[in-house]
Design a protein around this motif. Structure first.
Motif, PDB file in Angstrom:
ATOM      1  N   PHE A 316       0.868  -1.187   0.000  1.00 39.82           N
ATOM      2  CA  PHE A 316       0.000   0.000   0.000  1.00 39.82           C
ATOM      3  C   PHE A 316       0.902   1.234   0.000  1.00 39.82           C
ATOM      4  O   PHE A 316       1.562   1.517   0.999  1.00 39.82           O
ATOM      5  N   GLN A 317       0.903   1.964  -1.105  1.00 38.71           N
ATOM      6  CA  GLN A 317       1.792   3.107  -1.237  1.00 38.71           C
ATOM      7  C   GLN A 317       1.047   4.363  -1.653  1.00 38.71           C
ATOM      8  O   GLN A 317       0.026   4.281  -2.350  1.00 38.71           O
ATOM      9  N   THR A 318       1.564   5.467  -1.220  1.00 36.93           N
ATOM     10  CA  THR A 318       1.130   6.768  -1.726  1.00 36.93           C
ATOM     11  C   THR A 318       2.377   7.496  -2.237  1.00 36.93           C
ATOM     12  O   THR A 318       3.504   7.029  -2.067  1.00 36.93           O
ATOM     13  N   THR A 319       2.173   8.630  -2.858  1.00 34.35           N
ATOM     14  CA  THR A 319       3.318   9.407  -3.329  1.00 34.35           C
ATOM     15  C   THR A 319       4.221   9.796  -2.166  1.00 34.35           C
ATOM     16  O   THR A 319       5.440   9.890  -2.321  1.00 34.35           O
ATOM     17  N   ASP A 320       3.642  10.025  -1.003  1.00 41.87           N
ATOM     18  CA  ASP A 320       4.441  10.397   0.173  1.00 41.87           C
ATOM     19  C   ASP A 320       5.273   9.229   0.687  1.00 41.87           C
ATOM     20  O   ASP A 320       6.476   9.357   0.921  1.00 41.87           O
ATOM     21  N   THR A 321       4.636   8.068   0.903  1.00 40.45           N
ATOM     22  CA  THR A 321       5.375   6.929   1.456  1.00 40.45           C
ATOM     23  C   THR A 321       6.396   6.383   0.467  1.00 40.45           C
ATOM     24  O   THR A 321       7.432   5.849   0.873  1.00 40.45           O
ATOM     25  N   ALA A 322       6.128   6.519  -0.828  1.00 40.82           N
ATOM     26  CA  ALA A 322       7.097   6.062  -1.823  1.00 40.82           C
ATOM     27  C   ALA A 322       8.364   6.903  -1.771  1.00 40.82           C
ATOM     28  O   ALA A 322       9.478   6.391  -1.924  1.00 40.82           O
ATOM     29  N   SER A 323       8.214   8.198  -1.530  1.00 37.18           N
ATOM     30  CA  SER A 323       9.380   9.086  -1.508  1.00 37.18           C
ATOM     31  C   SER A 323      10.195   8.937  -0.231  1.00 37.18           C
ATOM     32  O   SER A 323      11.424   9.026  -0.254  1.00 37.18           O
ATOM     33  N   ASN A 324       9.523   8.687   0.907  1.00 36.50           N
ATOM     34  CA  ASN A 324      10.275   8.569   2.167  1.00 36.50           C
ATOM     35  C   ASN A 324      10.456   7.125   2.631  1.00 36.50           C
ATOM     36  O   ASN A 324      10.934   6.869   3.739  1.00 36.50           O
ATOM     37  N   LYS A 325      10.045   6.163   1.773  1.00 34.10           N
ATOM     38  CA  LYS A 325      10.177   4.735   2.062  1.00 34.10           C
ATOM     39  C   LYS A 325       9.489   4.364   3.379  1.00 34.10           C
ATOM     40  O   LYS A 325       9.948   3.502   4.129  1.00 34.10           O
ATOM     41  N   GLY A 326       8.400   5.043   3.656  1.00 32.44           N
ATOM     42  CA  GLY A 326       7.656   4.771   4.875  1.00 32.44           C
ATOM     43  C   GLY A 326       6.443   3.896   4.629  1.00 32.44           C
ATOM     44  O   GLY A 326       6.305   3.264   3.574  1.00 32.44           O
ATOM     45  N   ARG A 327       5.556   3.865   5.607  1.00 35.35           N
ATOM     46  CA  ARG A 327       4.326   3.081   5.531  1.00 35.35           C
ATOM     47  C   ARG A 327       3.134   3.968   5.809  1.00 35.35           C
ATOM     48  O   ARG A 327       3.246   5.002   6.476  1.00 35.35           O
ATOM     49  N   ILE A 328       2.002   3.538   5.338  1.00 34.18           N
ATOM     50  CA  ILE A 328       0.743   4.175   5.684  1.00 34.18           C
ATOM     51  C   ILE A 328       0.317   3.652   7.053  1.00 34.18           C
ATOM     52  O   ILE A 328       0.311   2.443   7.290  1.00 34.18           O
ATOM     53  N   HIS A 329      -0.035   4.570   7.956  1.00 34.34           N
ATOM     54  CA  HIS A 329      -0.421   4.180   9.314  1.00 34.34           C
ATOM     55  C   HIS A 329      -1.869   4.560   9.576  1.00 34.34           C
ATOM     56  O   HIS A 329      -2.335   5.629   9.176  1.00 34.34           O
ATOM     57  N   VAL A 351      -8.758   6.119   3.575  1.00 32.96           N
ATOM     58  CA  VAL A 351      -7.347   5.976   3.925  1.00 32.96           C
ATOM     59  C   VAL A 351      -6.485   6.915   3.083  1.00 32.96           C
ATOM     60  O   VAL A 351      -5.658   7.646   3.607  1.00 32.96           O
ATOM     61  N   PHE A 352      -6.649   6.901   1.747  1.00 31.36           N
ATOM     62  CA  PHE A 352      -5.978   7.875   0.891  1.00 31.36           C
ATOM     63  C   PHE A 352      -6.774   8.038  -0.406  1.00 31.36           C
ATOM     64  O   PHE A 352      -7.414   7.103  -0.872  1.00 31.36           O
ATOM     65  N   PRO A 353      -6.748   9.242  -1.001  1.00 33.50           N
ATOM     66  CA  PRO A 353      -7.550   9.532  -2.191  1.00 33.50           C
ATOM     67  C   PRO A 353      -6.871   9.063  -3.483  1.00 33.50           C
ATOM     68  O   PRO A 353      -5.718   8.626  -3.488  1.00 33.50           O
ATOM     69  N   LEU A 354      -7.579   9.211  -4.562  1.00 34.46           N
ATOM     70  CA  LEU A 354      -7.129   8.736  -5.858  1.00 34.46           C
ATOM     71  C   LEU A 354      -5.860   9.438  -6.333  1.00 34.46           C
ATOM     72  O   LEU A 354      -5.013   8.839  -6.991  1.00 34.46           O
ATOM     73  N   ASP A 355      -5.696  10.702  -5.989  1.00 34.04           N
ATOM     74  CA  ASP A 355      -4.535  11.446  -6.490  1.00 34.04           C
ATOM     75  C   ASP A 355      -3.264  11.196  -5.682  1.00 34.04           C
ATOM     76  O   ASP A 355      -2.216  11.761  -5.979  1.00 34.04           O
ATOM     77  N   ARG A 356      -3.337  10.327  -4.651  1.00 30.48           N
ATOM     78  CA  ARG A 356      -2.153  10.044  -3.841  1.00 30.48           C
ATOM     79  C   ARG A 356      -1.725   8.588  -3.904  1.00 30.48           C
ATOM     80  O   ARG A 356      -0.546   8.276  -3.729  1.00 30.48           O
TER      81      ARG A 356
END
Length: 413
Positions: A316-329, A351-356
């Protein structure tokens, strides 16, 4: 061993004997084992009284025995020094707890002090604390988890700390303070070493641990949570603990733990009570359907987590977690850890929208996660429901609604 022979004589009468859980058997020195005969001597002579007073100190040892909720507290006086102001007593206490050692025998904890002051009028001066000698491990639920009690007496130095102790008065046992940690078997859950990278201690890192005989042993690194509290008796313990971040033992997707859910707990309730549950405890339907609350829900023992944070698998990735190699919490609630493992259901909306949302860092599709709910029963993923939208690459204008239910047999989260 030479240090032992230099100890004051009264220490021979203050000991505890314990067998560590998870297969580790630590044998106490034979001299200390022989000292347990002091309680046996009181029992054999039936020298039990109802109340300590100076008149009872003519012939020693003498003791008081209390039973609270089927736990027996045997308190004995083995030595008395008389002075014009007061009488100084050497006192020990044996607590017969219901937990069993590896031979199936009830375990015993021993506490002691040599500075209990008894006034000539008959009352104990100040607060009489009898400390637990050294650290001790107590197994629960077929060694699935254990209590590690922090003892108050350091064998090597003779220093006394107010960690785990019982308090007494002239009528016997009053209450006990327990300081320690709850530790879970690595067969259930594993500690997360680095939250940012998701690194899990899967190599069974050893950590040093000192036991009552003064020796330090290397034991497996386990998920643990420290606590300190005062209880009126051993069988009625409910206490808040804060656990280390953890994952389930079994890997989900691939050769690492990236496909696992991470559990981050800020507050949990440790339930050792035979009489009641914390009012916040909610048992999953799985427990009722499979008769896991026998003989009664009140007799259940384990850890209940009302609210916690869960890190989704890295799929499960968003543009934010992909850039910082983190996870969605996500925030979640109502999780149980006991001898059956981890059980519960957690869910989240929007949890997260379509644009993320993205399916990967290269040639990815955009998608949203509108709803997720995951059910875990006895350390096994039962199901995971996902709802959201996905933007197909053939057009940027159209979206397709998508709702899925994960099949654990296909190893899908």
């Amino acid at each position: 061993m030479k240090k032992f022979y230099k100890m004051p004589f009264y220490l021979f009468f203050i000991l505890f004997s314990i067998v560590s859980s998870y297969g580790q058997n630590i044998v106490p020195p034979k001299e200390l084992s022989a000292a347990s005969g002091s309680i046996e001597k009181i029992e054999a002579a039936n020298r039990w009284i109802d109340h300590f007073s100076n008149q009872d100190l003519v012939e020693l040892p003498v003791g008081i025995r209390n039973t609270v909720n089927n736990v027996q507290y045997s308190i004995g006086i083995t030595k008395a020094i008389f002075s014009p102001e007061y009488t100084t007593l050497t006192v020990f206490c044996r607590v017969d707890i219901p937990q069993k050692d590896k031979n199936g025998q009830p375990m015993q904890l021993f506490f002691g002090a040599d500075d209990v002051k008894l006034s000539h009028q008959g009352g104990i001066i100040g607060e009489a604390k009898l400390v637990l000698l050294g650290n001790v491990d107590i197994p629960f639920s077929e060694n699935k988890w254990q209590l590690s009690l922090y003892g108050g007496f350091e064998m090597a130095t003779g220093h006394v700390n107010d960690l785990t102790y019982v308090t007494i008065d002239c009528d016997g046992f009053k209450e006990m303070k327990i300081s320690g940690a709850v530790e879970f078997s690595r067969d259930l859950i594993l500690p997360i070493e680095n939250l940012q990278t998701g690194e899990v201690d899967e190599n069974k890192t050893k950590i040093p641990k000192t036991y009552y005989n003064g020796n330090t042993y290397d034991v497996p690194n386990r998920v643990r949570g420290d606590f300190s509290f005062t209880a009126s008796d051993w069988n009625d313990i409910l206490v808040n603990v804060s656990l280390q971040p953890f994952v389930l033992k079994d890997k989900r997707n691939g050769k690492d733990f990236d496909g696992n859910f991470q559990f981050l707990v800020s507050n949990a309730v440790l339930d050792l009570s035979d009489l009641k549950n914390d009012p916040t405890v909610i048992f999953p339907d799985y427990y009722t359907k499979n008769a896991l609350l026998v003989p009664s829900p009140e007799a259940w023992k384990g850890v209940f987590i009302q609210t916690f944070d869960v890190g989704l698998p890295k799929e499960f990735q968003t543009t934010d977690t992909a850039s910082n190699k983190g996870r969605i919490h996500l925030g979640a609630q109502n999780l149980i850890i006991d001898k059956y493992g981890v059980s519960g259901t957690f869910y989240a909306n929007n949890v997260f929208p379509l644009d993320r949302g993205i399916t990967g860092q290269e040639k990815s599709w955009a998608y949203s996660l509108d709803h997720i709910d995951v059910t875990i029963a006895a350390n096994t993923f039962v199901k995971a429901n996902l709802n959201g939208e996905i933007l197909l690459p053939i057009t940027k204008a159209a979206t397709e609604n998508k709702s899925t239910t994960a099949d654990p047999k296909k190893n899908s989260d």
